[in-house]
Design an enzyme around this catalytic site. Structure first.
Site, mmCIF file in Angstrom:
data_model
loop_
_atom_site.group_PDB
_atom_site.id
_atom_site.type_symbol
_atom_site.label_atom_id
_atom_site.label_comp_id
_atom_site.label_asym_id
_atom_site.label_seq_id
_atom_site.Cartn_x
_atom_site.Cartn_y
_atom_site.Cartn_z
ATOM 1 C CB SER A 34 -8.208 0.946 5.925
ATOM 2 O OG SER A 34 -9.067 2.108 5.558
ATOM 3 C CE LYS A 49 -3.902 1.961 2.510
ATOM 4 N NZ LYS A 49 -4.738 1.914 3.573
ATOM 5 C CB SER A 87 -7.932 3.603 2.676
ATOM 6 O OG SER A 87 -7.454 3.277 3.680
HETATM 7 N N1 GLN Z 1 -12.924 4.267 6.175
HETATM 8 C C1 GLN Z 1 -12.470 4.844 7.611
HETATM 9 C C2 GLN Z 1 -12.125 6.307 7.365
HETATM 10 O O1 GLN Z 1 -12.542 6.812 6.466
HETATM 11 C C3 GLN Z 1 -11.064 4.056 7.962
HETATM 12 C C4 GLN Z 1 -10.142 4.375 7.094
HETATM 13 C C5 GLN Z 1 -8.883 3.534 7.383
HETATM 14 O O2 GLN Z 1 -9.110 2.493 8.245
HETATM 15 N N2 GLN Z 1 -7.530 3.963 7.161
HETATM 16 O O3 GLN Z 1 -11.426 6.837 7.918
#
Ligand code: GLN
Length: 486
Positions: free
Chosen positions: A178, A79, A154
């Site tokens: 994420s 990532k 994400s």
């Molecule tokens: N979807 C969540 C957010 O928008 C979690 C994101 C993540 O785990 N990096 O913050």
């Protein structure tokens, strides 16, 4: 033959050991597949072909001299929030579009020591803020199961890439879901380790008290193999915990008889798609067949507050962490300005996308004098209540099982203009980060032909319990072997 099959780490390792394939061949096949699929899937921001072939050649040399690491010579995608020395690390942001880190994250050092072959960096929501990868400043990643739908986020690039067979495994990061939510959306296995289990050194910070790196793989055995490599104490991360790392493959016995599992009813939220609830209930029934004791009457009443708590704490920490992008220290810098303040303003105006700006504003507000007690402090207090509620539950249960996401993957564009709807994607995963717990998402079937994930949560540092249950489930089902077919 390796062109058409999506190998797991353990299968590829066996083939490498038996000299049925070399790491160079495996890597070339992977690069070929990436070139074929990327125009449709768009999971990768940077392809590191030269580096990968160089690493593959050294992996073959190590193999010849008897290197036993199960990750040696195996292609991986990272990532783009994890620093890779000499390779662009963009966080899918214009702010870091040309940022080349002068150092490796600890997880990268550990993978390199194992002989990993890095084929590229994956797309993500900008600075890991989002649930669909639509917040990437570059492009949206498509779900290999249905190219019109999002892969989740994400870590959507990492999940889509593993589902499409563009790498044998990938690393992601999980602040509120994420790793697990995209794993669920793409029908792969995603593990979020306990806070402090894996070093965050070199992980670009979003919300430092919640962030954690973990693997996205095709099965639980692979997740255990990757965790073996990346877990452990690191003096460069003050929150990493100095306790021994077990061999996580040893707990994969298939025997889960007598374990006590709780199903907290608050996770079957209003608005959950019936097909998702059905698949998860079938998975729970399957675990029961395997001999675990299930309590379906568990209640964790503070669960509904997790969403609000997260969306105060995460933006607050983000607003502090992202203050470093000022046009001076790293990344993009606007030169066309009359004063220092204007340069900073213009740098951020262009460098950050809408969601990142929204979070910085929310966080700055929640932390500001006069509002701090009402918002941030209150959220921290509720955070403690949520953690205690989990502590009490883990006195009675070895693990909790829940859906990973209330829905199957949604259509690209469906939620992008409605941040609150988007935030709801993570209702089932956020509480885990708030309490710093380990959790895994494993494929648990399909609803209307689209993937559903089962989440298994345990107490801090009980990764073995989670892996053991998830592995037994995969031994008894074949959802994780289904391929997106692209
Ligand atoms: N979807 C969540 C957010 O928008 C979690 C994101 C993540 O785990 N990096 O913050």
């Amino acid at each position: 033959m390796i062109d058409d099959r999506q190998l797991t780490i353990h299968e590829a390792h066996r083939m490498l050991e038996k000299r049925e394939v070399s790491s160079v061949e495996l890597t070339k096949a992977m690069l070929k597949r990436i070139k074929k699929l990327e125009p449709d899937v768009k999971a990768i921001v940077t392809i590191t072909e030269e580096l990968a072939l160089k690493q593959a050649r050294s992996a073959d040399d190590r193999l010849a001299s008897g290197n036993g690491s199960p990750l040696n010579g195996i292609p991986v995608l990272i990532k783009d929030v994890i620093c890779t020395r000499g390779v662009k690390t963009t966080c899918s942001s214009r702010m870091l579009e040309n940022f080349i880190p002068p150092y490796d994250a600890t997880v990268m050092e550990r993978l390199n020591d194992c002989g990993a072959v890095v084929v590229g960096k994956t797309n993500m929501d900008e600075f890991a803020m989002g649930s669909s990868t639509e917040n990437s400043a570059f492009f949206t990643t498509h779900n290999p199961w249905d190219l019109g739908r999002v892969p989740g986020g994400s870590s959507g690039g990492s999940a889509a890439a593993v589902a499409a067979g563009e790498a044998i495994y990938a690393l992601g990061s999980d602040t509120g879901g994420s790793i697990r939510q995209p794993a669920s959306f793409c029908s792969v296995t995603g593990l979020k380790p306990t806070y402090g289990r894996v070093s965050r050194y070199g992980l670009v910070a979003f919300a430092s008290s919640l962030d954690q790196i973990g693997p996205l793989t095709q099965d639980v055995t692979d997740a255990a193999l990757v965790l073996n490599a990346i877990a452990g104490y690191d003096t460069r991360d003050s929150t990493s915990v100095d306790i021994p790392v077990p061999d996580y493959t040893r707990c994969l016995t298939g025997d889960i008889k007598g374990l006590r599992l709780g199903v907290p009813r608050e996770y079957f939220v209003e608005g959950m798609q019936p097909g998702v609830a059905d698949a998860v209930n079938n998975a729970i029934a399957k675990l029961e067949e395997l001999g675990v004791n299930i309590d379906r009457e568990v209640s964790l009443p503070h669960t509904p507050y997790a969403l609000a708590v997260y969306h105060i704490i995460a933006p607050s920490e983000a607003s502090a962490n992202l203050a470093r992008y000022d046009g001076v220290k790293y990344g993009y810098s606007c030169q066309d300005a009359d004063s220092m303040w204007q340069a900073m303003e213009k740098t951020r105006q262009y460098g950050f996308g809408a969601e990142v700006k929204r979070r910085i504003m929310l966080g700055t507000y929640a932390l500001s004098a006069g509002y701090y007690d009402a918002w941030y402090l209150k959220a921290q207090k509720v955070r403690t209540l949520i953690r205690r509620e989990f502590d009490a539950a883990f006195e009675k249960y070895d693990a909790l099982v829940t859906p990973t996401s209330p829905t199957v993957p949604f259509k690209i564009g469906e939620k992008i203009d409605d941040p609150l709807q988007m935030y709801l994607s993570d209702v089932c995963t956020l509480p885990v980060n708030i309490a710093g717990l380990p959790a895994i998402s494993v494929p648990a079937g399909f609803a209307d032909g689209l993937p559903v994930g089962l989440q298994i949560i345990a107490k801090p540092f009980a990764e073995e319990t989670i892996l053991k249950i998830a592995h037994a489930y995969q031994q008894a089902t074949d959802w994780h072997t289904k391929r997106a077919g692209i």
